[in-house]
Design an enzyme around this catalytic site. Structure first.
Site, PDB file in Angstrom:
ATOM      1  N   GLU A  84       0.698  -0.639  -0.125  1.00 12.99           N
ATOM      2  CA  GLU A  84      -0.079   0.052   0.499  1.00 12.99           C
ATOM      3  C   GLU A  84       0.712   1.320  -0.228  1.00 12.99           C
ATOM      4  O   GLU A  84       1.935   1.217   1.049  1.00 12.99           O
ATOM      5  CB  GLU A  84      -1.141  -0.552   1.659  1.00 12.99           C
ATOM      6  CG  GLU A  84      -2.011   1.073   1.267  1.00 12.99           C
ATOM      7  CD  GLU A  84      -2.197   1.074   2.958  1.00 12.99           C
ATOM      8  OE1 GLU A  84      -3.519   2.550   2.532  1.00 12.99           O
ATOM      9  OE2 GLU A  84      -2.465   0.463   3.893  1.00 12.99           O
ATOM     10  N   GLU A 116      -8.626   9.047   6.834  1.00 15.22           N
ATOM     11  CA  GLU A 116      -8.908   8.320   7.735  1.00 15.22           C
ATOM     12  C   GLU A 116      -8.858   9.095   8.900  1.00 15.22           C
ATOM     13  O   GLU A 116      -7.732   9.937   9.785  1.00 15.22           O
ATOM     14  CB  GLU A 116      -7.286   7.742   7.745  1.00 15.22           C
ATOM     15  CG  GLU A 116      -6.805   6.545   6.427  1.00 15.22           C
ATOM     16  CD  GLU A 116      -5.873   5.736   7.156  1.00 15.22           C
ATOM     17  OE1 GLU A 116      -5.771   4.339   6.791  1.00 15.22           O
ATOM     18  OE2 GLU A 116      -4.995   6.432   7.132  1.00 15.22           O
TER      19      GLU A 116
END
Length: 378
Positions: free
Chosen positions: A157, A240
């Protein structure tokens, strides 16, 4: 997967759709206008499609508290973000918009997954709106995997942190700095227990930006966290949040992936397969060293214009270089050709070097890439 609606709900939905059509028809006949309300998603894993090509997802997985997003035709806004989680752990959610595949839900018409070596460019654009009184990051995610999987977590990622508010930090630890796509970044590397994470953190908030995703992909390749025969599976942008987050918004998002491999003769790209081998010779003394790097073209096509990427070990810094232009003095470095050595014929080689300083014990870089292709080392 969403459970099926009961028959009564389907009947009411059909009647509602019919009524909406009749109202719109009446408005058309009378010259009135009908405004389309934004879609609101409060289901933990609810999704919808925008522009016929991207998927917006609520993606609340770290808390049972309510989170809702209002979806527009160009992005989304977080309208409710209840609850909080400790900032020294994982965030509570990742409301986001994406091109590609996320747990078998692929965006309409996407050409992802795509093999990295087949991608000539992946232009993208993003615009964010931020809030105070919350703890969050604004994250652009790039997912890579050795296989063209569409069904879950991928191997590597890449996270681009456009902004962070509150006492939050990326996975792992800082490993230096890098200049990527013309911007300076603090680089973090680590593993979250499921996959490797390579994060690029902006020193100050970026509200909007257009860039090429492949610039960051090549960083992962040069650091040994991906290979050119791996696949790009998903490109995502969102937030996030750890605490609160209402008002955060992706105002606009665009993503495309252009296939066809490298562009012949383009700056910093090979005109053919960039098979390569790197020899890294050094002369080391107390607190200082020189490095001579030889790059051999082991492929069958010439390379016209080259960039060699590698990462200096912690504590090392370049003071001057020759036969190449270097992008930074420490951390992630890209050395590019100068006018007299831009071409490498099949079976040929070029050399460049630099002088530097170091602290602690001396070590050599562990991986090199030529125009985004991993090289063997001598």
């Amino acid at each position: 997967m969403q459970p099926s609606r009961p028959q009564a709900h389907r009947t009411r939905a059909l009647c509602g759709a019919l009524l909406t059509t009749l109202v719109a028809l009446a408005a058309l006949l009378t010259g009135a206008t009908v405004s389309q309300a934004d879609t609101t998603i409060c289901d933990a894993f609810g999704t919808t499609t925008i522009q016929g090509r991207y998927v917006v997802q609520n993606n609340r997985w770290g808390t049972s508290a309510t989170q809702c997003v209002s979806v527009t035709d160009s992005g989304f806004r977080v309208t409710q973000a209840d609850g909080s989680v400790p900032t020294n752990g994982a965030p509570k959610s990742y409301p986001s918009v994406y091109n590609g595949c996320h747990y078998t839900n692929c965006s309409p018409g996407t050409n992802l997954p795509a093999r990295l070596s087949s991608i000539s460019s992946a232009p993208t654009g993003i615009s964010y709106s931020y809030v105070s009184g919350a703890a969050y990051d604004a994250a652009y995610d790039i997912w890579l995997d050795p296989t063209p999987r569409t069904d879950g977590v991928n191997r590597t990622e890449i996270m681009i942190w456009f902004n962070r508010v509150g006492s939050v930090q990326p996975v792992g630890s800082p490993v230096g700095s890098a200049t990527v796509a013309g911007r300076q970044w603090q680089v973090w590397s680590g593993n979250n227990g499921s996959n490797d994470v390579l994060s690029f953190v902006a020193p100050s908030a970026i509200d909007s930006w257009n860039f090429d995703v492949m610039d960051f992909v090549r960083q992962a390749v040069s650091r040994g966290l991906a290979q050119d025969n791996w696949y790009l599976t998903s490109i995502q942008a969102g937030f996030e949040p750890w605490q609160n987050g209402a008002g955060l918004a992706v105002n606009s998002f665009s993503s495309s992936v252009n296939l066809g491999g490298s562009t012949p003769g383009g700056p910093g790209t090979p005109s053919g397969p960039a098979a390569c081998k790197v020899t890294y010779g050094t002369n080391v003394w107390q607190d200082g060293f020189t490095a001579e790097i030889t790059v051999a073209n082991t492929g069958s096509s010439p390379v016209d214009g080259w960039k060699v990427a590698f990462t200096l070990p912690s504590g090392q810094r370049i003071s001057n270089a020759w036969n190449a232009t270097v992008s930074s003095s420490m951390g992630s470095v890209t050395a590019a050709n100068v006018a007299h050595n831009a071409s490498i014929t099949p079976g040929g080689q070029v050399s460049f070097g630099f002088q530097g300083t170091y602290s602690g014990s001396f070590a050599k870089p562990t991986a090199f890439s030529l125009n985004g292709t991993s090289c063997a080392t001598a």
